[in-house]
Scaffold this motif. Structure first.
Motif, PDB file in Angstrom:
ATOM      1  N   LEU A 245      23.465  21.716  42.033  1.00 61.32           N
ATOM      2  CA  LEU A 245      23.960  22.654  41.011  1.00 61.32           C
ATOM      3  C   LEU A 245      24.733  23.786  42.267  1.00 61.32           C
TER       4      LEU A 245
ATOM      5  N   SER B 273      20.265  18.761  33.238  1.00 63.45           N
ATOM      6  CA  SER B 273      18.757  18.142  34.002  1.00 63.45           C
ATOM      7  C   SER B 273      17.820  17.652  32.871  1.00 63.45           C
ATOM      8  N   HIS B 274      17.964  17.950  31.783  1.00 64.95           N
ATOM      9  CA  HIS B 274      17.064  17.406  30.563  1.00 64.95           C
ATOM     10  C   HIS B 274      17.509  16.234  29.768  1.00 64.95           C
TER      11      HIS B 274
ATOM     12  N   THR C 219      18.750  21.254  41.923  1.00 64.49           N
ATOM     13  CA  THR C 219      19.068  22.769  42.212  1.00 64.49           C
ATOM     14  C   THR C 219      20.103  22.610  43.418  1.00 64.49           C
TER      15      THR C 219
ATOM     16  N   TYR D 288      11.611  28.497  27.458  1.00 61.94           N
ATOM     17  CA  TYR D 288      11.445  28.958  29.039  1.00 61.94           C
ATOM     18  C   TYR D 288      11.006  30.576  28.895  1.00 61.94           C
TER      19      TYR D 288
ATOM     20  N   THR E 228      16.467  28.881  30.126  1.00 65.04           N
ATOM     21  CA  THR E 228      16.536  27.647  31.077  1.00 65.04           C
ATOM     22  C   THR E 228      15.595  28.065  32.453  1.00 65.04           C
TER      23      THR E 228
HETATM   24  C1  LIG Z   1      14.625  20.880  36.296  1.00 64.79           C
HETATM   25  C2  LIG Z   1      15.656  21.734  36.154  1.00 64.79           C
HETATM   26  C3  LIG Z   1      16.797  22.098  37.247  1.00 64.79           C
HETATM   27  C4  LIG Z   1      16.277  21.999  38.808  1.00 64.79           C
HETATM   28  O1  LIG Z   1      16.067  20.660  39.103  1.00 64.79           O
HETATM   29  P1  LIG Z   1      15.338  20.262  40.513  1.00 64.79           P
HETATM   30  O2  LIG Z   1      15.513  18.861  40.640  1.00 64.79           O
HETATM   31  O3  LIG Z   1      13.710  20.693  40.159  1.00 64.79           O
HETATM   32  O4  LIG Z   1      15.973  21.095  41.502  1.00 64.79           O
HETATM   33  C5  LIG Z   1      17.502  22.851  37.023  1.00 64.79           C
HETATM   34  N1  LIG Z   1      17.825  23.159  35.505  1.00 64.79           N
HETATM   35  C6  LIG Z   1      17.086  22.835  34.725  1.00 64.79           C
HETATM   36  C7  LIG Z   1      17.490  23.133  33.188  1.00 64.79           C
HETATM   37  C8  LIG Z   1      15.869  22.243  35.106  1.00 64.79           C
HETATM   38  O5  LIG Z   1      15.168  21.763  33.912  1.00 64.79           O
END
Ligand SMILES: *Cc1c(COP(=O)(O)O)cnc(C)c1O
Length: 379
Positions: free
Chosen positions: A58, A159-160, A55, A325, A79
């Motif tokens: 981002l 993130s994934h 986060t 989600y 998401t």
């Molecule tokens: C997990 C996740 C985040 C945030 O990541 P953190 O490390 O928990 O802050 C952002 N976007 C997506 C799609 C995520 O799955």
């Protein structure tokens, strides 16, 4: 209980973290740049900037792209909320582009139509955040072509997706984007407990993100506005944050990175087994885009009958299934900003039937068969 996701921690990981605990630096030592270099090399890219979460990565990525009040960021409704919240932290406005019902990713077709409408009323986005849902890449070639045509920046929320590939190249090489962000939360592909990282080809963006994660401070005389009084000098150039990753986290991340390839390979073995053992049921299994080698963070299925019943029965039977989600625009915070159910009908229709089955490297072959048997009983 078999959870939907779980980290794998080895003795090597424990030794790596212990070594940092016995060393001089718990934070701001050598482990963070070593981890950054290793991820950058893995992705085949020049720059990587680690942060204390996906986060925060981002957030500083949006700031580095000069997103601010009056600007728009567009992302997928399918998401985690962080993909949209990062714009709100910058005072920018958010809008959502509906998904492709096959991949569940932000649809390049919907994006094209929305951009045409936005251009007509002078409301084009500054930043678009494609999210590689479940680890499978968005249609980045199409999105990059639209970025060229309409002049927006592209921030990949991967993130994934660390360890995944798009058209044969690693996700994170930013061939079709300005910045790519990874998360190392324990449910993700590799973990640093909490942690995130941004990759970019652009040295200026990397420098800006590195500064923003550390209060907006620089110690580089080339970046300073005044002639330094002496070698102790630093300057705060702008308002930043303490978003630094610790050396403990970086050492864990580095140790995990050595097994990234094996983890993604194991996720594929398990996903293939789900495919073959569930293929005859009235379910929609994950679509495999031929352009993409997914990191398989998730194995989302869509059930044809009552999702709540299937979900609750699986939970009661000890399977920690989840739902990815709840469409972000239907969250109360976003409703207060004017969004409502019906705004993204494809994401909502997918959500209404979605269940994520357990998928993580340590899920045993027997564990997977138990999940399969329970699902077969229920649908
Ligand atoms: C997990 C996740 C985040 C945030 O990541 P953190 O490390 O928990 O802050 C952002 N976007 C997506 C799609 C995520 O799955």
């Amino acid at each position: 209980m078999i959870p939907y996701a779980r980290q794998t921690i080895t003795e090597g990981d424990i030794a790596a973290v212990t070594e940092v605990l016995r060393s001089e630096f718990l934070t701001q030592g050598p482990a963070v740049p070593r981890f950054e270099r290793a991820v950058a090399d893995y992705c085949g890219i020049a720059h990587a900037v680690a942060a204390n979460s996906g986060t925060s990565a981002l957030h500083i990525a949006c700031l580095a792209l000069d997103l601010g009040p009056g600007d728009w960021l567009w992302t997928s409704p399918n998401t985690f909320v962080a993909s949209a919240n990062c714009a709100r932290y910058c005072g920018a406005r958010v809008d959502f582009v509906d998904i492709d019902p096959r991949t569940y990713n932000l649809s390049a077709t919907d994006l094209t139509a929305k951009l045409e409408r936005a251009e007509a009323i002078g409301r084009l986005p500054k930043v678009v955040v494609p999210v590689h849902f479940a680890g499978q890449s968005c249609d980045m070639r199409a999105i990059a072509a639209l970025a060229e045509r309409y002049g927006f920046r592209v921030l990949e929320d991967a993130s994934h997706a660390i360890g995944g590939r798009y058209r044969g190249e690693p996700i994170g090489n930013c061939r079709y984007s300005d910045i790519t962000v990874f998360s190392f939360h324990p449910v993700k592909i590799i973990t640093s407990a909490e942690g995130g990282l941004a990759t970019t080809k652009d040295a200026a963006l990397a420098e800006r993100m590195a500064r923003l994660r550390n209060h907006g401070i620089t110690r580089d005389s080339a970046q300073m506005q005044n002639v330094p009084d002496g070698p102790w000098c630093y300057e705060q150039i702008e308002l930043g944050f303490n978003y630094r990753m610790t050396d403990l986290q970086a050492a864990l991340g580095y140790s995990q990175l050595q097994r990234l390839h094996d983890y993604v390979a194991r996720r594929h073995v398990l996903a293939d087994r789900y495919d073959t053992r569930l293929g005859d049921l009235p379910l929609r299994l994950p679509y495999r885009d031929p352009d993409s080698y997914s990191a398989f963070h998730l194995y989302p299925i869509q059930v044809r009958d009552d999702r709540r019943r299937v979900f609750q029965s699986l939970r009661q039977a000890g399977f920690g299934v989840n739902v990815h989600y709840i469409p972000v625009h239907t969250q109360p915070y976003y409703r207060r900003l004017g969004f409502q159910p019906g705004d993204c009908p494809k994401a909502e229709a997918y959500y209404a039937r979605a269940i994520s089955l357990p998928l993580f490297p340590d899920l045993s072959d027997e564990g997977l068969l138990e999940v399969v048997a329970a699902v077969r009983d229920l649908v």
